[in-house]
Write an enzyme that holds these catalytic residues in place. Structure first.
Site, mmCIF file in Angstrom:
data_model
loop_
_atom_site.group_PDB
_atom_site.id
_atom_site.type_symbol
_atom_site.label_atom_id
_atom_site.label_comp_id
_atom_site.label_asym_id
_atom_site.label_seq_id
_atom_site.Cartn_x
_atom_site.Cartn_y
_atom_site.Cartn_z
ATOM 1 C CG ASP A 115 -12.298 -30.305 -2.636
ATOM 2 O OD1 ASP A 115 -11.367 -29.614 -3.092
ATOM 3 O OD2 ASP A 115 -12.634 -30.294 -1.432
ATOM 4 C CG ASP A 202 -11.449 -35.920 -2.906
ATOM 5 O OD1 ASP A 202 -12.241 -36.885 -3.026
ATOM 6 O OD2 ASP A 202 -11.408 -35.195 -1.885
ATOM 7 N NE ARG A 270 1.808 -30.319 3.694
ATOM 8 C CZ ARG A 270 0.597 -29.770 3.585
ATOM 9 N NH1 ARG A 270 0.007 -29.666 2.399
ATOM 10 N NH2 ARG A 270 -0.037 -29.334 4.661
ATOM 11 C CB SER A 304 -7.135 -26.297 4.944
ATOM 12 O OG SER A 304 -8.216 -26.788 4.189
ATOM 13 C CB SER A 305 -2.237 -27.080 6.940
ATOM 14 O OG SER A 305 -1.755 -26.768 5.649
#
Ligand code: DAV
Length: 381
Positions: A115, A202, A270, A304-305
Site C-alpha cells: 500500500d 496509495d 468490476r 477487504s472483500s
C-alpha cells in the site's frame, strides 16, 4: 550455493512489473496492528454491516499471532525458492498521530507494504496516503531503505510530497446514510471521499506494466496524485482507470491483476469499461474474468472483500502463489499452465489484504519493456 549466497548479500533494487522473476521482496508483519478510529477516509472502507464498525484499538493478540505465523510461512516458502525476503520493523502502532493539521487516535500497521511502497525501476517511493492513521507507516521500512541505499549505489530512495490531510482533503458527509447503490453510482461518476485539494495516492492503486502505469481513481487515489506521478516519471505513460462495479474502490490488486505479459485477470464484478479496454485490445493483451472466490465472506474484522481470492503473488511467468482455500482460482491458474503454490493466508487478511498486498517488490529480473506500443488517444493523463 555460491550464487544463492551472493543473492542473499548483495542488494539490487529493480522492478518494473508484477510478473517477471522475483528475486527479492519485502513481506509485512502484523505486530501491534490497530483498528484505527473513524476518520474521514477510513469510514470509506468499512461496510455498513461490518463487525468492525465502532471498534478501534489494538487487534486481539491471538489474531496477531495467527497472522504472523502465516506471514512467516510465506517468508520461508519464498526463501526456499531462493528469493531474498526482508521484513519491516513494526512500530508500536497504538500511538496517536499528531501533526499541525490533524490528530487521530492510533496508527494502523505494516502488514501490507504494497500500500505504501511503490517500486518503479531503481526507485522505491513512499506514497502520500489519504488515511491519517497511515501517516507514519513508511517509518517501518526506514531501516530497509537505508540499507538498500548503502548497498545499491543506484537505488533512488524517494518520498512523494507529504499530504496535509486537513478537512479540505475530504468531502464532508460523504458517507452519511450512503446506500450500496449510491456507492456504485458515485464510483461510476468518479465522485470519491477524497477531494482534489492535494496529490494523494496509495501505491497499491498503481499497476506497473513496464513503461505504462495504470492508476485506479478511487477512494484512496485522486487525479492530482496521478498528475504528480506523471511528472515524477517522465519516461512512463500514466493512465487513469476506474471500475464502476466496485462500491469500495481501494487498491487495484483485487480488481485487475496481470499474470504474465499479454494476460491480465479482471474481477468479473468490476469490469474495466470498454473505452479503457481499448489499449489492452490494441496491443493483443487478453483480459480474462477471474475465477469466483471460494469463500462467501471475508474472515472476521477484515476490511477487504472476498475478492482477495485474486490477490495472488506472481513469482515468475510460470509460477503463482494463491491462497490455499481458493480452489477455483487455483484451478483457473492451473489450466493457464501455471505452477500454483497454495499458501494459507486468511488469518493475515484482516491485517490489510492478501498475498500481493502483504508484499512489496525490491528486485525482479527484467527491464522496462514497452508492452503497449500502440497507444489509444484519450487514456493517458
Ligand atoms: O476487494 O476489498 C482489497 C485490496 C486490498 N489491498 C477488495 C480490495
Amino acid at each position: 550455493m555460491n550464487e544463492t549466497k551472493d543473492l542473499m548479500s548483495k542488494t539490487v533494487v529493480n522492478s518494473w512489473n508484477d510478473f517477471d522473476s522475483l528475486r527479492h521482496v519485502i513481506v509485512g508483519r502484523a505486530d501491534f496492528t490497530c483498528i484505527p478510529p473513524t476518520e474521514p477516509a477510513t469510514e470509506a472502507k468499512i461496510p455498513e454491516d461490518s463487525d468492525m464498525r465502532g471498534l478501534w484499538g489494538p487487534r486481539p493478540l491471538h489474531t496477531v499471532e495467527a497472522a504472523n505465523r502465516q506471514l512467516d510461512t510465506l517468508t520461508q516458502a519464498l526463501e526456499a525458492k531462493g528469493i531474498r525476503v526482508d521484513r519491516p520493523t513494526p512500530i508500536q502502532w497504538n500511538q496517536a498521530v499528531t501533526t499541525p493539521d490533524f490528530m487521530t487516535g492510533t496508527m494502523f500497521g505494516c502488514m501490507p507494504p504494497r500500500d505504501v511502497l511503490l517500486t518503479v525501476g531503481k526507485e522505491i517511493l513512499s506514497a502520500p496516503m489519504s488515511f491519517r492513521c497511515r501517516y507514519w507507516e513508511y517509518l517501518a521500512y526506514h531501516d530497509l531503505m537505508q540499507r538498500y541505499f548503502d548497498e545499491d549505489p543506484e537505488f533512488r530512495w524517494e518520498q512523494a510530497p507529504r499530504p496535509r490531510l486537513t478537512p479540505d482533503a475530504y468531502q464532508v458527509g460523504y458517507f452519511d446514510e450512503i446506500t450500496l447503490e449510491e456507492r456504485l453510482r458515485r464510483t461510476a461518476a468518479l465522485d470519491f471521499v477524497t477531494t482534489e485539494h492535494e496529490p494523494l495516492f496509495d501505491a497499491a492503486d498503481v499497476l506497473r506494466i513496464g513503461k505504462d502505469l495504470f492508476c485506479q481513481h478511487g477512494l484512496t487515489t485522486n487525479r492530482r496524485g496521478m498528475e504528480w506521478l506523471k511528472r515524477h516519471y517522465p519516461d512512463h505513460r500514466v493512465h487513469a482507470v476506474n471500475f464502476p462495479g466496485d462500491p469500495y474502490p481501494i487498491h487495484i490488486d483485487a480488481t485487475f491483476v496481470p499474470l504474465r505479459p499479454g494476460l491480465v485477470m479482471n474481477n468479473p464484478k468490476r469490469p474495466l469499461p470498454a473505452e479503457q479496454r481499448k489499449i489492452f485490445e490494441a496491443n493483443d493483451w487478453e483480459i480474462i474474468d477471474a475465477a469466483q472466490p471460494a469463500n462467501d465472506k471475508p474472515p472476521p474484522l477484515c476490511y477487504s472483500s472476498v475478492w482477495l481470492s485474486m490477490n495472488v503473488l506472481v513469482v515468475n511467468h510460470q509460477t503463482v502463489i494463491v491462497e490455499a482455500s481458493e480452489v477455483h482460482q487455483m484451478d483457473q491458474l492451473d489450466k493457464l499452465q501455471f505452477e500454483v503454490i497454495p499458501m494459507p493466508f486468511r488469518d493475515a487478511y484482516p491485517f490489510g489484504g492478501g498475498l500481493h498486498c502483504a508484499t512489496a517488490d525490491v528486485f525482479r529480473e527484467g527491464k522496462c519493456e514497452d508492452y503497449f506500443p500502440k497507444q489509444v488517444p484519450g487514456t493517458q493523463i
